[in-house]
Design a protein around this motif. Structure first.
Motif, PDB file in Angstrom:
ATOM      1  N   SER A   1     -10.057  97.006 -32.081  1.00 54.65           N
ATOM      2  CA  SER A   1      -8.686  97.501 -31.917  1.00 54.65           C
ATOM      3  C   SER A   1      -8.414  98.682 -32.835  1.00 54.65           C
ATOM      4  O   SER A   1      -7.743  99.647 -32.447  1.00 54.65           O
TER       5      SER A   1
ATOM      6  N   GLN B   1      -3.046  94.802 -27.160  1.00 56.23           N
ATOM      7  CA  GLN B   1      -3.771  93.548 -27.038  1.00 56.23           C
ATOM      8  C   GLN B   1      -2.853  92.396 -26.660  1.00 56.23           C
ATOM      9  O   GLN B   1      -3.177  91.588 -25.813  1.00 56.23           O
TER      10      GLN B   1
ATOM     11  N   ASP C   1      -6.869  97.447 -24.581  1.00 59.56           N
ATOM     12  CA  ASP C   1      -7.307  96.498 -25.608  1.00 59.56           C
ATOM     13  C   ASP C   1      -7.165  95.088 -25.056  1.00 59.56           C
ATOM     14  O   ASP C   1      -6.069  94.537 -24.983  1.00 59.56           O
ATOM     15  N   GLU C   2      -8.258  94.522 -24.670  1.00 56.30           N
ATOM     16  CA  GLU C   2      -8.277  93.191 -24.066  1.00 56.30           C
ATOM     17  C   GLU C   2      -7.175  93.024 -23.037  1.00 56.30           C
ATOM     18  O   GLU C   2      -6.319  92.162 -23.159  1.00 56.30           O
TER      19      GLU C   2
HETATM   20 MG   LIG Z   1      -8.199  93.504 -31.410  1.00 50.53          MG
END
Ligand SMILES: [Mg+2]
Ligand SMILES: Nc1ncnc2c1ncn2[C@@H]1O[C@H](COP(=O)(O)OP(=O)(O)OP(=O)(O)O)[C@@H](O)[C@H]1O
Ligand SMILES: Nc1ncnc2c1ncn2[C@@H]1O[C@H](COP(=O)(O)OP(=O)(O)OP(=O)(O)O)[C@@H](O)[C@H]1O
Ligand SMILES: [Mg+2]
Ligand code: NI
Lengths: 251, 507, 289, 372, 302
Positions: free
Chosen positions: C48, C97, C179-180
């Motif tokens: 991240s 995220q 991010d994810e």
């Molecule tokens: Mg992360």
């Protein structure tokens, strides 16, 4: 070991009411590892919480070793038999209690003696060295925390362990460690597991049988062989299995 | 600056609870009613020395047996309502005060008037008002008493419609007035201000000030700032240091008058230590009279060790005691006293507390410990009335313009038993005044000859100084700071309350 | 092979802590073309932080340094806040995220999407609203009108994640850092969302940095994969070769996964080695495309 | 079979879309009559708790009045009173009745809007309150206004520039406001701005020339003079109120700016702020439109509380500035054992307090979509 | 291990003993705190205050009670550094002795009010239901009741004196703490670690005291430190109304209140104790700000 019949769980009252679990029945014999899978919000955690008395609003029959439980009151004896590990290791440890404090409190509550020796043993059992004994949660990684949580559950020397997504907050690499640990413990102590997960592969690795949940209802119960051979009875389960195999780039 | 025909006074007036002269007993209240109502006899603010003079009563006659006084009412005087002022009104006002039995009614009832006999003993007869007394009192005592606010003449016809039950209009008069005085009540906002408006039809001529505004200003500093900025004409509660501060300004002057208030020390005779004559004696030498007079009391209190204040008939200027710790110590040691602890309860007023602290320091030098407890006025009074204050330090204010006002409370205690609950100061200090002294005090009220009467009071005070456990320490000096252009200011001297009717403002 | 969109050399992110300075990203270098670049690694490995530092989102007292950070050949390192703002959104966008905390709880979802869109395109209200509804529909939201007027707490985590994606794709960025983006999605919806991103890369030539935990997914979805460990890239691979990875760390990650189709008695456990932290690795640029 | 299709049909939006048989779960917004019913019930609950709190206030005041060793009778009868006079007044106040009876009478009267007579002013408590409460309200409102209009921006900027010099100055300014005895500041302020500089009016609400010149409508002179269109009176009243209001405002500024700062810091470290930045929004917009909107709710509560505390807590300021307000009134009454007045004042202050609480509760429900 | 410095020992990630763990946690807090210069300043001032109180007899040049009416209201000079008051007492000496009173006030209130509030708030939040309702109504009543009036009533009932004044302050200042504690409790009572403790068979009392209290403590401490200034000033306010310390006891608030009648011409009489109060409350404020960084998990994350 654990018998659940026609379990209903709800939250709130009258028109605010949410029926989270609707008439679920299952049965786990001693020594078995039983999986609960399903998408988020399907009521998996809720079942475990109702069994342990963390939720008051439920109806149906729940018995552990033939002994019925009621409402949210549980005897000391119940907690000696049944323990639970929570999903989020970051939230399940008191931020101001050291590992030592967590374990010794539990042991004391269970009326155990020679606490020091037991703590050492417990830490050994979950693969944490002596060096971790006086650490605080913020000094531990997620995997280590989950080990502490498992140690805490084991402290009462229970026979039935309820595992609520014990690895979903963890890295794959750490997940493997925890899953191995759980498998070892089961073997060594003859424990019975009920394990919740949304990850079919984890369940397939750990469990003998599993139930698929959806919207608070139990879609079907199958054994692992059925799972692996993609022969689930319901379409929903088959879809779920298919999707968890991975991504196929559309073309 | 304030307008020419408006007088603005900064004062602490948060103690006013009523405008009814039959009930009012607080300084500020009487300061107001003094200007709303007239009395049968009154002082001339421009010539206080002369004593009482005819007011609503044009003249009077005293019967030979000195037990009946007949007043002739002044003709053509009108109330604010326009009603004529009649003997009938005067009689009703006095009867009313006696029957209501509130506040300072004792000023009237001391002459034998009771609710039962007052209709008989106070009577109107045409333009005459006849008052019958139970004893041949000195007529100066009686007339001085009639200058008190409780003897104000009220407009009966105006009040009658407002009477509720047997309250004689007390409720209505609490917030309204029905007088014939130089001013009418324009507004009263409690804790804030009182406004008076001049009465055009006043029999003695309309006052120069068309409006008088008395504003409540709690803090001395605030009063001083208001005065310095010209936002008020008179500031009545400046602290000694603030007086010193404004004195240097050439727009401001200070008017100083002695007031009828004594700061005294009462030694409770129920207290074992304090009832010891040696302690009583010693205490008189443990007060740093000059030190206090010269410092924090400067200019506002003068040493005065007698119960009749300066300005009254028979006042004594003998101040025999001085600050003498050695002497006090000797007196105590001779009596075998080397230590002891005594409590005092004082009201949370800076002057009292400072006096107490100074006393505390000097008593410590003589081996006596003084514990000071500060309390609110109501609490102190409560405890004092229950005779639970070992050493009382506080004030006493006169009620009417006669020495008897103080002698009767300082030196009379008809029954010292704890159950009777008298309000006399002697009783509150559990002092059983010697019979002989009490007799002398009674006798003085009946003495018709002014000079003889004066001498009697001097004698009483002499004896009092020698034996009494109640020790007058200081007499109040009024220091009113005002703009230079305010003339003829008169706050009533030692014997009366403030008068506004004669005040003028120059350039 | 065209010029890379984004070129990063020797990126470092440093945080001061009680115990001294900590490098959480330590010399990461990579190029991003019009491709799907996967970034995998265990939690805390700096994925991240790498993504955020590209957009200048590292909060003080964190510090970012790099030898080079170029977007379309222009350096974007140490830009003034004003210039950085011009890049954000319209050139590079990022899906955060955690959808639960990444949406403003007191603004309606519609308002947030419109804000993003108008900020970078300057479009009018009605147009922006239409676009927002389109985007919501595109990410498989069933009832876009309702969701448009809903507040973030009224939608599930999965929906939140899709909304984030819709919002960040609305201005048509050249590069998307995700991010994810699928971690909160149920397996089923995940495919749809991936399809959208996939299409954007292929049809519009967007560059995608896809940060994920899920090695299987990355190997199937991405073109190229960076494997991160302790703030460094330990290996760069073509995605299809992931299962043949050489580095013991990558291998360890792969082996530790339980698999539905290949049951094992006991899972392999990653044995971390101190040497991975600092060993030299050779990275080829611009990767294996 | 296409996997995604199945699943989409099965439960794509699972937790948000209501399942057919279960009513809407917490997550989904629900409209219609049930929501209205819930609101009404909620409102009813609030009213009930308000009533209970008020009753509690009555009980507490009553108890205080009866156990306190300050004798109200003395204030009425004065120092000279004989025992007979004292007893008569005692009976007149109804103090000879049994306690429960006194309380019953008391509650009965209060329910009829009759707070009785104040023994320390000789006026009906209601008429006293009508006079003193607007004075305080005016002062507290202006004070809060000043506190908010300076404190909020100061807090926001301090948070945005955390650790910078603005932050440090804001901190010291706030702390000074926190730490200085207000009566000291008050006297000093009077000395400087009134005594020396002559910029403001002196103690009191109005200059002598304007006293009683404006028709009373609300009792708040600023407003009354505006209604009357009397600018000179307005200016005069303003020059009197500005100093005490600024002092009170400074005090609440200190509190408000500290709280604003800490709320803002919390928000500024949230993830959604990053999202806003990713969109390329300007910092101003990020701070005011995103972060600030999120602190609106707690901020409203803080402001309401600080306003409430000014309503009750400005006794000292009122004394210094000869401001005939409710704080002074009630305190004085308390010291005189004048329980009718204390009760009346307490009920008014307490009601305001509860009202403000209620208001911030309602605002909370309006401003925060998360509240249900 | 012998080479390990004390610092390393304290900062160790793997403490060996309970003591080391606890000290380590404290040390880490101290390190964070120490970085905040202003907070350190606050701490130093407070330490000086405590020292002053302890060594008052040695430090004060005169007796705080020694009067000299001839020497009153003297400006600061070599003989009287901070001047003299209206009874000719040395202001510096009275300030020094007054620090004891101030510490007493602060200490007592800081002990009673937050603990009372903590207890009521956590019980209400944790028990929920009607217990919560009742306790919160009571809290509301006390919150809605004018504080000064309540304090006055209490002092009037118990008799004036600094002890009762302080008790009165404590009894009127608990409601905000109760609310704070309740809010905090509500956020943690559903936490997994509470559920976990329940599953170990922990009863409500244990949960409350061992699990919930420690978590509420930090925000309490921060709040108390920030409220200290207010407490000193409230005590001064009571002193202003004559209900605080009894004469001749030196108390800062009462000193200001005495000095206000001389404020025009003898500014130092009120200004000196005012300055003292200001410095001490500033110190508490700074300390509170620093503690927030150390203790408050929300504030700590930068
Ligand atoms: Mg992360
Ligand atoms: N305290 C609560 N109050 C109201 N509804 C709740 C509560 N806890 C859970 N629910 C609801 O009950 C349903 C089942 O939740 P549960 O936590 O059991 O799901 P789950 O299968 O464990 O999901 P996940 O995989 O996300 O953990 C959900 O719809 C959830 O919203
Ligand atoms: N403000 C900070 N101060 C100090 N260290 C920080 C800070 N923020 C992040 N870190 C550290 O930086 C490291 C990298 O964090 P990052 O969020 O990039 O990990 P990640 O690879 O995205 O992990 P995940 O998969 O859990 O999201 C972590 O070890 C984290 O503890
Ligand atoms: Mg769950
Ligand atoms: Ni008197």
């Amino acid at each position: 070991m654990l018998d659940v019949q026609n379990l209903h769980v709800w939250f709130g009252q009258s028109h605010n009411r949410v029926n989270a679990v609707k008439g679920v029945s299952f049965n786990v014999p001693r020594g078995e590892s039983f999986g609960l899978v399903g998408e988020s919000g399907s009521g998996k955690s809720t079942i475990l919480r109702a069994i342990t008395g963390l939720i008051e609003t439920w109806s149906g029959d729940v018995s552990v070793e033939g002994e019925k439980v009621q409402g949210s009151r549980r005897s000391r004896g119940f907690y000696k038999k049944v323990q639970m590990v929570f999903q989020d290791p970051y939230a399940s440890l008191h931020p101001r209690h050291s590992v030592d404090a967590v374990l010794s409190e539990t042991l004391r509550l269970q009326g155990m003696t020679d606490i020091d020796a037991r703590i050492t043993k417990l830490l050994d059992a979950v693969g944490l060295g002596k060096g971790f004994r006086f650490r605080y949660p913020h000094q531990l990684s997620g995997g280590q925390r989950q080990r502490v949580a498992i140690a805490r559950a084991l402290a009462a020397e229970p026979e039935l362990l309820l595992l609520d997504e014990p690895t979903s907050a963890l890295d794959v690499s750490v997940q493997a460690e925890i899953l191995n640990l759980l498998a070892d413990l089961r073997r060594e102590r003859g424990l019975t597991y009920v394990m919740v997960s949304h990850d079919l592969s984890v369940v397939s690795h750990m469990c003998d049988r599993l139930a698929v949940m959806r919207g608070g209802e139990m879609v079907e119960i199958m054994d692992v062989a059925t799972l692996r051979s993609h022969q689930a009875a319901s379409e929903y389960s088959r879809g779920l299995i298919q999707a968890s195999l991975g991504y196929e780039r559309a073309s | 600056d304030t307008p020419k025909d408006v007088l603005v006074v900064a004062d602490q007036i948060d103690d006013i609870i009523t405008m009814d002269t039959a009930q009012s007993s607080e300084f500020s209240g009487i300061n107001i009613t003094n200007n709303l109502y007239d009395r049968l006899v009154d002082f001339d603010p421009l010539d206080m020395e002369a004593g009482f003079k005819p007011a609503l009563a044009e003249s009077w006659e005293v019967s030979d047996d000195h037990k009946t006084i007949t007043f002739k009412m002044r003709d053509g005087v009108k109330f604010h309502s326009g009603n004529p002022v009649r003997a009938e009104d005067a009689a009703w006002s006095l009867q009313r005060a006696v029957k209501l039995d509130k506040g300072l009614s004792f000023i009237l009832t001391q002459f034998g008037l009771t609710p039962d006999n007052v209709d008989e003993n106070v009577k109107a007869d045409g333009d005459k008002l006849i008052i019958k007394l139970d004893q041949p009192y000195a007529y100066s005592l009686v007339l001085n008493s009639l200058t008190a606010s409780v003897a104000s003449v009220i407009d009966k016809e105006t009040v009658l419609p407002h009477v509720e039950g047997d309250d004689f209009g007390n409720k209505w008069l609490g917030q309204n007035e029905a007088g014939s005085g130089p001013f009418t009540l324009a507004a009263w906002k409690p804790n804030e201000q009182v406004q008076l408006a001049s009465f055009a039809g006043y029999w003695n001529g309309e006052p120069a000030m068309k409006r008088v505004i008395v504003r409540h200003v709690q803090e001395s500093s605030a009063q001083r700032l208001l005065l310095e900025q010209g936002d008020v004409d008179v500031a009545r509660n400046l602290s000694p240091t603030d007086v010193e501060g404004v004195e240097t300004k050439d727009t401001v002057k200070i008017v100083t008058e002695p007031r009828g208030r004594l700061l005294y020390m009462g030694l409770n005779q129920n207290d074992k230590l304090l009832s010891n004559p040696a302690v009583i004696e010693a205490m008189k030498y443990l007060v740093d009279y000059k030190g206090m007079e010269g410092s924090f009391l400067k200019g506002q209190w003068k040493v005065h060790q007698n119960i009749v204040p300066t300005g009254y008939l028979g006042a004594s200027d003998d101040n025999p005691w001085t600050y003498d710790v050695e002497k006090a110590k000797k007196i105590l040691n001779d009596a075998g006293i080397t230590s002891g602890t005594i409590k005092t309860v004082v009201r949370d007023i800076a002057d009292y507390v400072n006096v107490a602290q100074t006393l505390q320091a000097s008593m410590a030098q003589a081996g006596l410990t003084l514990e000071i407890q500060q309390m609110t006025g109501a609490q102190v009074l409560d405890a004092y009335r229950a005779r639970q204050v070992p050493i009382f330090i506080g004030e006493w204010g006169t009620d009417y313009a006669d020495p008897n006002t103080n002698v009767s409370t300082f030196a009379i205690n008809p029954n010292n038993s704890p159950d009777v609950k008298h309000s006399e100061l002697a009783w509150r200090n559990a002092w059983a005044v010697p019979e002989d002294l009490q007799k002398k005090a009674m006798a003085a009220t009946l003495e018709g000859d002014a000079d003889k009467r004066k001498q009697e009071y001097l004698d009483i005070q002499q004896e009092y100084r020698d034996i009494a456990p109640i020790v007058p320490l200081f007499q109040k000096i009024g220091q009113d700071a005002m703009q230079k252009n305010v003339d003829h200011w008169n706050s009533g001297g030692a014997v009366a309350s403030v008068y506004y009717r004669q005040v003028t403002k120059g350039e | 092979m065209s010029e890379p969109l984004l070129k990063v050399r020797n990126l470092k992110v440093t945080f001061p802590t009680r115990t001294g300075l900590v490098d959480v990203v330590r010399g990461v270098s990579f190029d991003l073309g019009r491709e799907r670049l996967g970034v995998v690694g265990e939690s805390g490995s700096g994925k991240s932080m790498t993504g955020r530092s590209v957009l200048g989102l590292i909060r003080p007292p964190g510090k970012v340094s790099a030898d080079k950070m170029e977007l379309d050949g222009q350096s974007i390192l140490n830009l003034s806040p004003r210039e950085m703002r011009k890049i954000r959104g319209r050139k590079i966008s990022m899906v955060m995220q955690d959808p639960k905390f990444s949406l403003n709880p007191v603004m309606t979802i519609g308002a947030q999407i419109i804000e993003a869109y108008r900020q970078s395109t300057g479009a009018g209200r009605t147009e922006a609203k239409r676009k927002a509804l389109d985007m919501l529909a595109a990410v498989q939201i069933r009832d876009p009108e309702r969701v448009f007027n809903a507040y973030p707490h009224e939608v599930s985590g999965g929906m939140g994640q899709r909304i984030m994606i819709a919002m960040m794709l609305a201005p048509d960025p050249e590069i998307l850092i995700a991010d994810e983006p699928t971690s909160a999605l149920d397996v089923s919806v995940r495919a749809e969302v991936l399809n959208i991103m996939d299409r954007l890369v292929r049809d519009r030539g967007m560059g995608l940095i896809f940060i994920s935990h899920d090695l299987n997914l990355v190997s199937q979805f991405c073109d190229r994969v960076l494997i991160m460990y302790a703030g460094r890239v330990v290996e760069t691979l073509a995605a299809k070769d992931l299962h043949q990875a050489q580095h013991p760390y990558t291998r360890g990650l792969l082996n530790s996964l339980p698999r539905l189709d290949q049951p094992v008695e006991r899972l392999a456990v990653l044995e971390r080695q101190e040497s991975w932290r600092d060993e030299e690795i050779e990275t080829q640029f611009p990767g294996g495309l | 079979m296409n996997v995604s299709d199945t699943v989409k049909g099965a439960g794509g939006d699972n937790s948000a879309a209501p399942a057919p048989h279960s009513p809407a779960p917490n997550g989904a917004p629900s409209f219609g009559s049930s929501a209205l019913g819930r609101r009404l019930r909620l409102f009813g609950g609030l009213l009930l708790s308000l009533a209970l709190t008020l009753l509690g206030l009555l009980v507490v005041t009553f108890i205080i009045g009866r156990v306190m060793p300050i004798d109200p009778v003395l204030k009425i009868v004065g120092e000279r009173a004989t025992q007979a006079q004292y007893d008569a007044a005692y009976r007149a106040l109804g103090l000879d009745q049994p306690l429960w009876r006194q309380f019953a009478i008391y509650v009965w009267d209060v329910l009829h809007g009759n707070f009785g007579m104040s023994i320390s002013t000789g006026h009906p408590v209601v008429s006293d309150l009508k006079r003193v409460f607007p004075a305080t309200l005016e002062l507290a409102a202006l004070g809060t206004l000043i506190g908010v209009s300076v404190g909020v921006p100061l807090g926001v900027i301090a948070a945005a520039r955390r650790g910078g010099w603005i932050d440090q100055i804001a901190r010291v300014v706030a702390l000074v406001g926190y730490s200085m005895p207000i009566f000291w500041l008050g006297l000093m302020g009077l000395l400087v701005f009134y005594g020396i500089l002559g910029w403001v009016g002196g103690p009191g609400r109005q200059g002598i020339l304007f006293d009683g010149m404006v028709t009373e409508r609300t009792g708040m002179i600023l407003i009354d003079s505006l209604i009357a269109g009397d600018w000179a009176a307005f200016r005069d009243a303003f020059s009197h109120i500005i100093l005490p209001a600024t002092l009170l405002g400074y005090f609440s500024l200190a509190y408000i700016s500290r709280m604003t700062r800490s709320f803002m810091l919390e928000q500024m470290s949230s993830e959604y702020i990053l999202t806003a930045r990713v969109k390329g929004l300007s910092e101003t917009r990020v701070i005011w439109r995103h972060a600030f909107r999120n602190i609106a709710v707690p901020l409203v509560t803080v402001i309401a509380l600080s306003f409430a505390s000014l309503l009750e807590g400005s006794v000292l300021t009122e004394i210094i500035f000869s401001w005939p307000g409710i704080g002074q009134y009630v305190t004085k009454a308390m010291l005189a054992g004048d329980m009718n007045a204390v009760l009346g004042g307490t009920v008014v202050i307490g009601t305001c307090f509860i009202g403000l609480n209620l208001l911030s509760d309602i605002l909370y429900r309006i401003l925060d979509p998360r509240s249900e | 291990m012998s080479e390990m410095t004390r610092r390393e020992w304290l900062l160790s990630d793997a403490p060996q003993t309970r003591r080391q763990a606890r000290l380590g946690a404290l040390y880490q807090g101290w390190l964070t705190f120490r970085r905040n210069k202003l907070a350190m300043l606050g701490l130093i001032i407070l330490i000086l205050l405590v020292l002053t109180a302890i060594f008052a007899p040695l430090l004060s040049p005169y007796s705080p009670y020694a009067q000299n009416l001839g020497d009153r209201l003297k400006p600061p000079s070599a003989a009287h550094w901070l001047g003299t008051d209206s009874l000719g007492r040395d202001i510096l000496s009275r300030l020094i002795w007054g620090s004891r009173t101030t510490l007493f006030i602060v200490g007592t209130v800081a002990l009673i009010a937050p603990i009372l509030g903590l207890f009521i708030g956590t019980v209400a939040g944790f028990a929920g239901g009607w217990v919560d309702q009742v306790l919160m109504r009571v809290t509301d009543i006390f919150l809605a009741f004018p504080k000064l009036i309540l304090a006055l009533a209490f002092v009037a009932a118990m008799g004036p004196g600094i002890g009762n004044a302080v008790l009165a302050l404590a009894l009127t200042s608990w409601p905000p703490y109760a609310r704070l504690a309740r809010a905090e409790t509500l956020t943690i009572r559903r936490a997994d670690f509470i559920a976990a403790a329940r599953l170990q068979g922990a009863g409500p009392f244990r949960l409350l005291i061992r699990h919930i209290w420690p978590l509420c403590m930090s925000s309490m401490i921060v709040r108390v430190a920030l409220d200290m200034a207010g407490i000193i000033l409230s005590a001064a306010g009571l002193g202003f109304l004559g209900l605080g310390a009894q004469p001749p006891l030196a108390e800062w608030g009462a000193m200001i209140s005495d000095g206000r009648s001389f404020i025009m011409d003898y500014w130092w009489v009120a200004a000196m104790p005012g300055l003292a109060i200001f410095i001490v409350s500033l110190a508490f404020n700074l300390l509170g700000d620093g503690l927030r960084d150390v203790l408050d998990p929300k504030g700590a994350k930068e």
